[in-house]
Design a protein around this motif. Structure first.
Motif, short mmCIF file in Angstrom:
data_model
loop_
_atom_site.label_atom_id
_atom_site.label_comp_id
_atom_site.label_asym_id
_atom_site.label_seq_id
_atom_site.Cartn_x
_atom_site.Cartn_y
_atom_site.Cartn_z
N UNK A 28 -57.77 59.31 0.77
CA UNK A 28 -59.05 60.00 0.85
C UNK A 28 -58.96 61.20 1.80
N UNK A 29 -58.27 61.04 2.92
CA UNK A 29 -58.12 62.15 3.87
C UNK A 29 -57.33 63.30 3.25
N UNK A 30 -56.31 62.99 2.48
CA UNK A 30 -55.53 64.03 1.81
C UNK A 30 -56.40 64.78 0.81
N UNK A 31 -57.23 64.05 0.06
CA UNK A 31 -58.11 64.70 -0.91
C UNK A 31 -59.12 65.62 -0.23
N UNK A 32 -59.70 65.16 0.87
CA UNK A 32 -60.67 65.99 1.60
C UNK A 32 -59.97 67.21 2.16
N UNK A 33 -58.79 67.04 2.71
CA UNK A 33 -58.06 68.18 3.27
C UNK A 33 -57.66 69.16 2.18
N UNK A 34 -57.38 68.65 0.99
CA UNK A 34 -57.03 69.53 -0.13
C UNK A 34 -58.19 70.45 -0.47
N UNK A 35 -59.42 69.92 -0.44
CA UNK A 35 -60.59 70.72 -0.76
C UNK A 35 -60.98 71.66 0.39
#
Length: 89
Positions: A28-35
């Motif tokens: 989830x943290x990787x996805x948020x950081x991607x955005x």
């Protein structure tokens, strides 16, 4: 009778559940950081410039542009109907 075996199994199960939860949080943290990664970097650069006494208008503008781009990406409906295979073989 060996009463230690169930405790050991339960301890291992708890550790496995902990690892699964940590992995889900990491994804989830990787996805948020991607955005929002570029937005956060631009805002941090703006803060650093302001603290140094320089104008941060460019960094603030970049952060706003990145935030708009992330919003557009986040609201875009994605599915297999948009998939195109461009590999020529």
């Amino acid at each position: 009778m060996n009463t230690l075996k169930p405790k050991n199994e339960q301890r291992g199960q708890g550790m496995t559940e902990y690892i699964v939860i940590v992995a889900l949080i990491a994804v989830a943290a990787i996805a948020v950081y991607q955005f929002f990664g570029q937005t956060i970097r631009s805002q941090t650069a703006g803060i650093a410039k302001e603290v140094a006494g320089q104008s941060a208008s460019t960094a603030i503008s970049n952060a706003q542009t990145s935030a708009s781009s992330a919003e557009t990406e986040g609201t875009t409906k994605k599915g297999l109907d948009k998939y195109t295979n461009d590999n020529s073989r």
